[in-house]
Design a protein around this motif. Structure first.
Motif, mmCIF file in Angstrom:
data_model
loop_
_atom_site.group_PDB
_atom_site.id
_atom_site.type_symbol
_atom_site.label_atom_id
_atom_site.label_comp_id
_atom_site.label_asym_id
_atom_site.label_seq_id
_atom_site.Cartn_x
_atom_site.Cartn_y
_atom_site.Cartn_z
ATOM 1 N N TYR A 695 0.837 -1.195 0.000
ATOM 2 C CA TYR A 695 0.000 0.000 0.000
ATOM 3 C C TYR A 695 0.874 1.248 0.000
ATOM 4 N N ARG A 696 0.376 2.225 -0.726
ATOM 5 C CA ARG A 696 1.120 3.481 -0.786
ATOM 6 C C ARG A 696 0.812 4.342 0.423
ATOM 7 N N HIS A 697 1.692 5.241 0.671
ATOM 8 C CA HIS A 697 1.542 6.120 1.828
ATOM 9 C C HIS A 697 0.379 7.074 1.601
ATOM 10 N N ASP A 698 -0.423 7.238 2.665
ATOM 11 C CA ASP A 698 -1.572 8.127 2.593
ATOM 12 C C ASP A 698 -1.085 9.564 2.543
ATOM 13 N N SER A 699 -1.457 10.224 1.473
ATOM 14 C CA SER A 699 -0.989 11.612 1.287
ATOM 15 C C SER A 699 -2.105 12.603 1.561
ATOM 16 N N SER A 700 -3.045 12.241 2.413
ATOM 17 C CA SER A 700 -4.149 13.152 2.699
ATOM 18 C C SER A 700 -3.668 14.402 3.403
ATOM 19 N N ALA A 701 -2.638 14.261 4.232
ATOM 20 C CA ALA A 701 -2.114 15.454 4.921
ATOM 21 C C ALA A 701 -1.433 16.398 3.945
ATOM 22 N N ALA A 702 -0.716 15.828 2.975
ATOM 23 C CA ALA A 702 -0.028 16.679 1.990
ATOM 24 C C ALA A 702 -1.027 17.383 1.087
ATOM 25 N N VAL A 703 -2.145 16.751 0.772
ATOM 26 C CA VAL A 703 -3.149 17.382 -0.077
ATOM 27 C C VAL A 703 -3.813 18.544 0.654
ATOM 28 N N ALA A 704 -4.010 18.386 1.934
ATOM 29 C CA ALA A 704 -4.641 19.467 2.698
ATOM 30 C C ALA A 704 -3.779 20.726 2.691
ATOM 31 N N GLY A 705 -2.468 20.505 2.879
ATOM 32 C CA GLY A 705 -1.557 21.657 2.806
ATOM 33 C C GLY A 705 -1.668 22.594 3.993
ATOM 34 N N PRO A 707 -2.551 26.385 5.839
ATOM 35 C CA PRO A 707 -3.713 27.291 5.796
ATOM 36 C C PRO A 707 -3.605 28.297 4.660
ATOM 37 N N ARG A 708 -4.773 28.800 4.237
ATOM 38 C CA ARG A 708 -4.835 29.748 3.132
ATOM 39 C C ARG A 708 -4.080 31.037 3.531
ATOM 40 N N GLY A 709 -3.318 31.514 2.547
ATOM 41 C CA GLY A 709 -2.552 32.744 2.774
ATOM 42 C C GLY A 709 -1.117 32.519 3.156
ATOM 43 N N HIS A 710 -0.747 31.270 3.434
ATOM 44 C CA HIS A 710 0.630 30.968 3.835
ATOM 45 C C HIS A 710 1.412 30.305 2.725
ATOM 46 N N GLY A 711 0.802 30.111 1.569
ATOM 47 C CA GLY A 711 1.515 29.482 0.462
ATOM 48 C C GLY A 711 1.587 27.978 0.624
ATOM 49 N N GLN A 712 1.802 27.258 -0.480
ATOM 50 C CA GLN A 712 1.865 25.802 -0.467
ATOM 51 C C GLN A 712 3.223 25.375 -0.970
ATOM 52 N N ASN A 713 3.723 24.307 -0.382
ATOM 53 C CA ASN A 713 5.031 23.807 -0.796
ATOM 54 C C ASN A 713 4.890 22.937 -2.032
ATOM 55 N N ARG A 714 5.954 22.442 -2.507
ATOM 56 C CA ARG A 714 5.981 21.664 -3.737
ATOM 57 C C ARG A 714 5.268 20.322 -3.569
ATOM 58 N N GLU A 715 5.426 19.693 -2.420
ATOM 59 C CA GLU A 715 4.799 18.382 -2.200
ATOM 60 C C GLU A 715 3.285 18.492 -2.238
ATOM 61 N N THR A 716 2.747 19.564 -1.662
ATOM 62 C CA THR A 716 1.298 19.751 -1.660
ATOM 63 C C THR A 716 0.781 19.953 -3.064
ATOM 64 N N THR A 717 1.500 20.717 -3.869
ATOM 65 C CA THR A 717 1.072 20.969 -5.250
ATOM 66 C C THR A 717 1.055 19.684 -6.067
ATOM 67 N N GLN A 718 2.093 18.849 -5.877
ATOM 68 C CA GLN A 718 2.141 17.589 -6.619
ATOM 69 C C GLN A 718 0.983 16.637 -6.195
ATOM 70 N N ARG A 720 -1.936 17.418 -4.988
ATOM 71 C CA ARG A 720 -3.225 17.907 -5.476
ATOM 72 C C ARG A 720 -3.400 17.612 -6.965
ATOM 73 N N ARG A 721 -2.312 17.727 -7.739
ATOM 74 C CA ARG A 721 -2.387 17.428 -9.150
ATOM 75 C C ARG A 721 -2.695 15.938 -9.366
ATOM 76 N N LYS A 722 -2.060 15.053 -8.596
ATOM 77 C CA LYS A 722 -2.314 13.617 -8.719
ATOM 78 C C LYS A 722 -3.768 13.268 -8.353
ATOM 79 N N LYS A 723 -4.254 13.943 -7.355
ATOM 80 C CA LYS A 723 -5.622 13.641 -6.925
ATOM 81 C C LYS A 723 -6.631 14.046 -7.982
#
Length: 750
Positions: A695-705, A707-718, A720-723
């Protein structure tokens, strides 16, 4: 020259008109004598002198006419019998109106009894001569012509034959059997008449059920009309109507039994109409209801009820005997008389009859009490080796189940009444007409009781009270003590007790007792003091079992309370136990042996019961443990309570012991661990399991990213695109398209 039969004989005589001789048949109306036979009328029920005189005068005419008829020669006798209608009417009137032995009559006058005996004999001899086609070698009728004469001139018919059997069958059975057998043998058409009469006989049972208001095969199948009177059951109908039904039943059962007993060959014709099943069904429906109706009428005429009960018991017995005669003639006798190859059909008929009666519990029980079904089955088992054991076992179990809840009874054997033989060799009963109260005596009484005559086991308690109340309900003026004495004498049979009381036929010992005698309660053989049982019985304070009681153990009032200190300081129990525990200290490791003593302890002495199985094995020699450990014993320690306090011992020794105990004590086990540590261990185990499964690692935390206004890192962007790209791989992902589809189909109102 051989003699000719009467039907072919020609006689020569002078013509009274012309005076010339002419020839005519011997059996011709002209040969009949001019004689008028008067009709018979029954004797008066009341012995009024005028009525008795009238009866005697008429009966004398009938008797004289019959004596004249019997004295005629063979040809004249048959001319009178065939062509004289008044003779046939006279004989028919006698068969119709003569009192039966079970009819209800007051004891007649002696001259009436003598006249009845004379008529009884004359009528029987007349019918006996009418049924004989050959009186001698010179006087006879050919068999074929004899049968036609009987049948065409109605000299005999089925109702006449039934009446002849019931009137003359008791004491004249051998002669009557030959007489009836000859009639049926010479004229087989009577079998057809009997077959046509069977529906009428069955209709009699249906009429009894219909007038009794009982449902059965013969009951009216049409709905009751509104204007009709409601049908009454035996419990509701008037006593006189119940009496008519019981008398009708008694007459029918006695007549059928007498006919089948005299002429058993008629059983085949009866069974063609399934008579066995219809008889058992009628018995099951009618007999219990009529018995119950008689028992419940406690406040009505007790003498009449006793007479009805006796007649009903007589009818019940005759119904059971009719069934036994049918079963014997149809199944059992052919099995005994036939070859082994021809008995299967008769055995099958027997099994079929009883298989159709398994639901008639009361009938099976009463029939088995008189005629054991197991004996008949045993006879069939001896006659056939291929008998169906399953069916026979099933039938026997059904018979046994009919006895559940009822004590098995044995019916008393019926005996024939005494008979007398006259000078002419004709056997005739001596009591053709008599009242029921004086008629049913001795053996006749036992016969009429039938299945009701039984001896029951000794009873007590509730069962005995029930039997006493059963008799007392019908005869309330009797005392319970008198009823109990009667029940004990007659084997605890309430029916027999009631019958004998009503008929005044009690035993001499019972007749002398006071009928209002009360019941004496028997004292209990075990007194109350010796029969009582409880938890305090035979204890030290039981004054009923012992004479002296230790009063020092008895304290009156409230005891003085003792404090805890005084209770702890009480060492009496410790002192009493000290000596016992001191004996435990007398234990030594070795027993010193003095020179010349204790030879039994030497190892080289022989002992008979010594087990030397393991003497050659060096147990423990090669172990790493020392031999001191194997032979060492735990040192004996005196209990703390029994120790004697030594002045030198003080708190110091106690402190040392406490320290040693603390050092030797194990470290405490932390039963409740830190929850954080437990969660970490569980997460580690879960991740290891998922890794093994791929099983692959659950990336639900990375998708959440963040809070709004603080910018998103590269892992979160990737993530969200996969989802977004792979969301169609899961169910219910495209909700908007599905909602549009439902709306277009009209499922969702717009």
């Amino acid at each position: 020259m051989p003699a000719l039969p009467l039907d072919q004989l020609q006689i020569t005589h002078k013509d009274l008109k012309t005076g010339k001789l002419r020839t005519s048949p011997a059996l011709h109306p002209e040969q009949k004598a001019d004689r008028y036979f008067v009709l018979y009328k029954p004797p008066p029920k009341d012995n009024i002198p005028a009525l008795v005189e009238e009866y005697l005068e008429r009966a004398t005419f009938v008797a004289n006419d019959l004596d004249w008829l019997l004295a005629l020669p063979h040809d004249k006798f048959w001319c009178q019998v065939v062509f004289d209608e008044t003779l046939q009417k006279c004989l028919d009137s006698y068969l119709q109106y003569v009192p039966r032995k079970f009819d209800e009559w007051v004891a007649p006058a002696p001259e009436v009894v003598d006249m009845q005996k004379r008529l009884y004999r004359s009528v029987f001899l007349t019918f006996l001569r009418m049924s004989t086609h050959k009186e001698s070698k010179d006087h006879f009728i050919s068999p074929s012509a004899f049968g036609e004469i009987l049948y065409d001139n109605f000299l005999f018919d089925i109702p006449k034959i039934l009446d002849l059997c019931v009137l003359f069958g008791k004491g004249n059975s051998p002669l009557l059997k030959k007489m009836i057998g000859n009639i049926f043998m010479q004229q087989p058409s009577y079998y057809n008449d009997l077959d046509e009469t069977m529906p009428t006989i069955l209709q009699v049972f249906s009429n009894i059920l219909q007038h009794s208001g009982l449902q059965g095969e013969g009951a009216s199948a049409t709905p009751q009309k509104l204007e009709e009177r409601s049908r009454l059951t035996p419990n509701d109908m008037p006593l006189l109507e119940l009496k008519d039904i019981v008398l009708y039943l008694c007459d029918t059962c006695t007549t059928l039994w007498a006919f089948l007993d005299i002429f058993p060959l008629a059983c085949q014709t009866f069974q063609k109409h399934d008579f066995c099943y219809r008889l058992a069904s009628f018995y099951e429906i009618a007999i219990p209801e009529l018995e119950s109706a008689i028992k419940k009428r406690r406040l009505e005429d007790s003498k009449l009820l006793g007479d009805l009960w006796q007649r009903l018991s007589h009818s019940r017995n005759k119904l059971l005997e009719i069934f036994h005669i049918l079963l014997n003639q149809i199944c059992l006798l052919p099995v005994l008389e036939s070859n082994c190859d021809n008995i299967q059909g008769f055995i099958e008929e027997f099994l079929q009859i009883f298989s159709s009666l398994l639901q008639e519990k009361r009938f099976l029980r009463d029939y088995d009490a008189l005629f054991r079904v197991a004996d008949d089955v045993s006879l069939l088992q001896q006659a056939s080796s291929v008998l169906d054991e399953t069916r026979t076992t099933y039938i026997l179990q059904a018979v046994e189940s009919a006895w559940e809840g009822v004590d098995r009874q044995k019916a008393s054997d019926a005996k024939d009444p005494p008979v007398a033989e006259d000078l002419n060799g004709v056997i005739a009963t001596v009591e053709p007409v008599s009242g029921p109260s004086s008629r049913m005596e001795n053996s006749e009484e036992e016969e009429c009781l039938g299945a009701a005559a039984a001896v029951g086991p000794a009873m007590c308690g509730v069962e005995l009270d029930s039997l006493i109340s059963q008799v007392k309900d019908l005869l309330p003026d009797l005392g319970e003590g008198f009823i109990l004495a009667c029940l004990e004498h007659y084997g605890y049979d309430p029916e027999q007790v009631i019958n004998n009381i009503l008929e005044e036929q009690l035993a001499p010992a019972l007749s002398q007792l006071d009928r209002s005698l009360d019941r004496q309660l028997k004292p209990d053989p075990t007194p109350l003091l010796t029969s009582r049982h409880n938890v305090f019985q035979n204890d030290e304070f039981d004054v009923f079992s012992r004479d002296s009681v230790d009063l020092s153990r008895v304290h009156k009032g409230k005891r003085k309370e003792e404090n805890t200190r005084s209770l702890l300081n009480d060492k009496r129990d410790v002192v009493t136990q000290r000596q016992r525990y001191e004996q435990y200290s007398v234990v030594v490791e070795e027993v010193p042996v003095q020179p010349g003593e204790g030879l039994s302890y030497r190892s080289d002495d022989y002992e008979d019961e010594y087990d030397d199985t393991y003497d050659g094995n060096q147990v423990g020699a090669n172990d790493a443990d020392s031999d001191d450990e194997l032979i060492s014993r735990r040192p004996f320690t005196i209990p703390q309570v029994l120790r004697t306090k030594v002045p030198g011992e003080g708190p110091e020794e106690e402190e040392e012991e406490v320290e040693e105990a603390e050092e030797e004590a194990p470290k405490p086990d932390h039963f409740v661990q830190d929850p954080a540590v437990l969660r970490e261990k569980a997460e580690a185990r879960r991740m290891a399991f998922l890794a093994r499964k791929g099983y692959r690692h659950d990336s639900s935390a990375a998708v959440a990213g963040s809070p709004r206004g603080h910018g998103q890192n590269r892992e979160t962007t990737q993530e969200r695109r996969k989802k977004e790209a792979n969301k169609s791989a899961r169910a219910n992902h495209n909700r908007r398209a599905m909602a549009d589809r439902k709306r277009n189909k009209g499922m969702i109102p717009s």
